[in-house]
Design an enzyme around this catalytic site. Structure first.
Site, PDB file in Angstrom:
ATOM      1  N   GLU A 298       0.835  -1.210   0.000  1.00  0.00           N
ATOM      2  CA  GLU A 298       0.000   0.000   0.000  1.00  0.00           C
ATOM      3  C   GLU A 298       0.870   1.260   0.000  1.00  0.00           C
ATOM      4  O   GLU A 298       0.544   2.242  -0.661  1.00  0.00           O
ATOM      5  CB  GLU A 298      -0.960  -0.010   1.197  1.00  0.00           C
ATOM      6  CG  GLU A 298      -1.859  -1.242   1.309  1.00  0.00           C
ATOM      7  CD  GLU A 298      -2.568  -1.640   0.028  1.00  0.00           C
ATOM      8  OE1 GLU A 298      -2.772  -0.783  -0.856  1.00  0.00           O
ATOM      9  OE2 GLU A 298      -2.924  -2.831  -0.104  1.00  0.00           O
TER      10      GLU A 298
ATOM     11  N   TYR B  88      -1.666  -8.179 -10.951  1.00  0.00           N
ATOM     12  CA  TYR B  88      -0.629  -7.978  -9.936  1.00  0.00           C
ATOM     13  C   TYR B  88       0.637  -8.779 -10.285  1.00  0.00           C
ATOM     14  O   TYR B  88       1.732  -8.226 -10.375  1.00  0.00           O
ATOM     15  CB  TYR B  88      -1.108  -8.447  -8.557  1.00  0.00           C
ATOM     16  CG  TYR B  88      -2.189  -7.613  -7.917  1.00  0.00           C
ATOM     17  CD1 TYR B  88      -3.438  -7.476  -8.494  1.00  0.00           C
ATOM     18  CD2 TYR B  88      -1.983  -6.981  -6.699  1.00  0.00           C
ATOM     19  CE1 TYR B  88      -4.440  -6.734  -7.892  1.00  0.00           C
ATOM     20  CE2 TYR B  88      -2.975  -6.233  -6.078  1.00  0.00           C
ATOM     21  CZ  TYR B  88      -4.205  -6.119  -6.677  1.00  0.00           C
ATOM     22  OH  TYR B  88      -5.181  -5.380  -6.069  1.00  0.00           O
TER      23      TYR B  88
HETATM   24  N1  BES Z   1      -5.863  -1.164  -4.525  1.00  0.00           N
HETATM   25  C1  BES Z   1      -5.900  -2.474  -3.990  1.00  0.00           C
HETATM   26  C2  BES Z   1      -7.249  -2.844  -3.442  1.00  0.00           C
HETATM   27  C3  BES Z   1      -8.335  -2.891  -4.481  1.00  0.00           C
HETATM   28  C4  BES Z   1      -8.147  -3.502  -5.705  1.00  0.00           C
HETATM   29  C5  BES Z   1      -9.566  -2.322  -4.202  1.00  0.00           C
HETATM   30  C6  BES Z   1      -9.154  -3.525  -6.645  1.00  0.00           C
HETATM   31  C7  BES Z   1     -10.573  -2.332  -5.135  1.00  0.00           C
HETATM   32  C8  BES Z   1     -10.379  -2.937  -6.366  1.00  0.00           C
HETATM   33  C9  BES Z   1      -4.853  -2.664  -2.897  1.00  0.00           C
HETATM   34  O1  BES Z   1      -3.689  -1.937  -3.098  1.00  0.00           O
HETATM   35  C10 BES Z   1      -4.460  -4.102  -2.907  1.00  0.00           C
HETATM   36  O2  BES Z   1      -3.904  -4.526  -3.880  1.00  0.00           O
HETATM   37  N2  BES Z   1      -4.751  -4.845  -1.851  1.00  0.00           N
HETATM   38  C11 BES Z   1      -4.431  -6.255  -1.734  1.00  0.00           C
HETATM   39  C12 BES Z   1      -3.197  -6.475  -0.932  1.00  0.00           C
HETATM   40  C13 BES Z   1      -1.939  -6.639  -1.681  1.00  0.00           C
HETATM   41  C14 BES Z   1      -0.799  -7.009  -0.737  1.00  0.00           C
HETATM   42  C15 BES Z   1      -1.985  -7.598  -2.822  1.00  0.00           C
HETATM   43  C16 BES Z   1      -5.570  -6.917  -1.005  1.00  0.00           C
HETATM   44  O3  BES Z   1      -6.484  -6.229  -0.581  1.00  0.00           O
HETATM   45  O4  BES Z   1      -5.550  -8.120  -0.848  1.00  0.00           O
HETATM   46 ZN    ZN Z   2      -2.573  -2.620  -4.675  1.00  0.00          ZN
END
Ligand code: BES
Ligand code: ZN
Length: 620
Positions: free
Chosen positions: A317, A401
């Site tokens: 984050e 990702y």
């Molecule tokens: N921006 C994302 C969360 C998100 C993604 C909200 C798509 C709405 C739509 C956040 O940065 C994220 O990627 N969170 C991941 C954690 C990360 C370590 C892979 C999560 O929430 O699992």
């Molecule tokens: Zn993210």
């Protein structure tokens, strides 16, 4: 794990008790690519600043008040088109005078266009209130929080903020904002902005007002608010933790590395441009692991493992402060520019803090996630840049990702780490506070790194990475020596041996690797041996517990049933809850019965985003 569960009340139910730049900061009307997730027509008129004056009404579960929007428009623009969803519009003024407006019919995904006649004005005021079922907001009952007090939080990404803010809800349309938020006097409001009033100001009987200011232009999905019984602890000169009082010490312990993470990221990618960096630890129904709201990352409490083993979430984050918040995907089809870059940077921060072997293990887990996705996601969903019908709320994280990060690691391996670091730093400087497209990135990368070198161009396979399904042939599979022992332990277990005692000394990634590589089909006796040896049904690390359930459920391992129910009741993180419900529904009679029973008791406590997804899984 939390003193109060997500579902304190539900658990009392007997059945459960077992249980090239796309647009410039300089030119306010620079052209933007078409965003099919928004009604806005930014080429005619666009929002530049949002000023909110809202009251949080916990009894009615609504925000009510006023939004004042400053806009830029072409001289001949007659109207501005905003996004809205479920908002009740009370009055609209343009340039101080009552304005004509029209609220369009509601599109299931996009909500309604709010079209306002400008009459030459460049400031409009909208008096409105949000709907009690606004998808961006979750109004929690006291029983759902650690403090036993009411709580509210918002989640804007991708296109939810239109359910509580009438603005142009498109990531390419950057807006500054300020806010005055009135809340019950026993609660505190925090936002993704500079906090101008730490303890609030008197605002009528039983109420306090909090004021905020975000002077940097941000994509509107990053406007965020939390209201609850919140306290703050510093963990470093510019870093700290907000949480409910009974959670804040554990939070500060878990986040101890935050300041160092910032130092590492700044050394690589240039100054942190947002002032402070705090995190807000939310109640367990927060639907994500984390959300990169600027200056104030929102975090799930499920990352509180007690041993700092899940802090890569914070690194992720924080990394968004560059990739995503500073340079932002212009449209959601380019989401990998946010998440893939961020996953790559998350890995670099982890490597700097915890060493190369730690990083290789994370990369190897990520590689496996990609392989799994390639086996299940249709070819059309395997591209970094999405084509065709795109649902901003649906994405395969292994592609966006992990494939995105693998792409950058592949580039790094070809052009050298030093060259990629230099390039990325210049990229964040060049496009700071601007939107970016896949095409724009490739043009820029070629202009600064490839420089017409045909041999280099051929080795990089850039277009294949960005636009084609699958993984191009220049990807290199990561090798993690820390996983060799894990593979040997899996082989020994498969040969009938007892669960390895090495587990006690393994880190979280090795434990996850072990559970993820065991055969998917195991007899009850073997599952029982694992559970006995490692206490998996109640293991504190939620990622590990999740991997255990992902193994136990498809095997119909009934002794995990009540632990699964507890898991689904004590937190509502979509990444955990959705696959578990899916596994239960796919399992057969036992799993389906368990899913239905649990769903009935828990669904009301989940965040609307997760609730909708789980409803679909369980009731079809
Ligand atoms: N921006 C994302 C969360 C998100 C993604 C909200 C798509 C709405 C739509 C956040 O940065 C994220 O990627 N969170 C991941 C954690 C990360 C370590 C892979 C999560 O929430 O699992
Ligand atoms: Zn993210």
């Amino acid at each position: 794990m939390l003193r109060r569960t997500l579902l304190a009340s539900a658990l009392a139910i007997p059945a459960l008790s077992a249980c090239v730049s796309a647009g410039g900061a300089a030119d306010p009307m620079a052209p933007l690519p078409l965003d099919t997730s928004s009604h806005a027509r930014p080429d005619e008129a666009r929002v530049r600043h949002v000023s909110l004056d809202l009251t949080a009404d916990f009894d009615r579960k609504v925000f009510h008040g006023k939004a004042t929007l400053d806009i830029s428009a072409r001289p001949d623009a007659r109207e501005i088109v905003l996004d809205s969803d479920g908002l009740v519009i009370r009055a609209v003024r343009a340039g101080g005078r009552e304005a004509q407006y029209e609220l369009g019919s509601r599109d299931e995904k996009l909500g309604s266009a709010l079209v306002i006649q400008l009459n030459g004005a460049r400031q409009i005021e909208i008096e409105y209130e949000s709907a009690p079922n606004a998808s961006a907001l979750q109004w929690l009952e006291p029983a759902q929080t650690a403090s036993n007090k009411r709580f509210l939080f918002s989640q804007g990404q991708a296109i939810h903020n239109r359910t509580w803010i009438p603005t142009q809800d498109s990531p390419g349309i950057r807006q500054t904002y300020d806010a005055r938020i009135v809340v019950p006097a026993d609660l505190k409001a925090v936002m993704s902005a500079e906090m101008l009033t730490r303890d609030g100001e008197p605002a009528g009987e039983g109420q306090r007002a909090f004021r905020f200011r975000m002077p940097q232009p941000i994509p509107p999905y990053l406007i965020a608010i939390g209201i609850g019984d919140l306290v703050h602890r510093d963990v470093g000169p510019r870093t700290g933790v907000y949480a409910e009082p009974s959670v804040v010490e554990r939070g500060a312990y878990e986040c101890a590395d935050m300041e160092r993470m910032m130092d590492v990221a700044e050394a690589l990618y240039g100054p942190y441009r947002w002032g402070r960096y705090d995190v807000l630890i939310l109640p367990p129904s927060f639907p994500y692991g984390g959300m990169e709201n600027p200056r104030l990352t929102f975090l799930t409490p499920t990352f509180l493992a007690g041993d700092r083993s899940l802090v890569s979430l914070v690194a992720h984050e924080l990394a968004h402060s560059w990739s995503g918040n500073l340079v932002t995907n212009a449209v959601w089809a380019d989401g990998w520019l946010n998440e893939g870059f961020t996953s790559y940077i998350e890995g670099r921060i982890g490597e700097a803090l915890f060493g190369a072997e730690h990083a290789r293990m994370a990369e190897a887990l990520s590689w496996s996630d990609i392989q799994t996705a390639l086996g299940s996601v249709p070819a059309d969903g395997q591209r970094l840049h999405w084509v065709g019908e795109v649902d901003a709320n649906e994405n395969s994280s292994a592609i966006t990702y992990d494939k995105g990060a693998l792409f950058l690691r592949t580039v790094e391996g070809i052009v050298s780490r030093q060259r990629l670091d230099t390039y990325l730093r210049s990229y964040f400087d060049r496009y700071a506070f601007q939107p970016m497209t896949t095409q724009g990135f490739l043009v820029d990368f070629r202009a600064h790194v490839v420089l017409g070198d045909a041999a280099l161009e051929a080795r990089l396979m850039l277009d294949q990475w960005a636009y084609e399904p699958g993984i191009p042939s220049n990807a290199v599979q990561p090798q993690a020596s820390g996983f060799v022992a894990v593979e040997q332990a899996v082989a020994a277990f498969n040969a009938g041996g007892a669960p390895t005692e090495a587990w006690a000394n393994w880190n979280t990634m090795q434990r996850q690797r072990f559970l993820q590589t065991l055969p998917r089909q195991l007899p009850a006796a073997r599952l029982e041996a694992l559970e006995r040896a490692y206490g998996l049904n109640a293991i504190g690390n939620m990622e590990v517990r999740f991997d255990w359930f992902a193994l136990a459920i498809p095997n119909g391992y009934e002794p995990a049933g009540s632990a699964v129910q507890r898991f689904l009741s004590e937190q509502g993180r979509g990444k955990f809850v959705r696959p578990i419900y899916r596994a239960l529904m796919d399992q057969g009679a036992w799993g389906q019965a368990l899913a239905r029973r649990t769903h009935e008791a828990t669904r009301g406590a989940y965040h609307p985003i997760v609730q909708t997804a789980v409803d679909r899984i369980v009731t079809g």
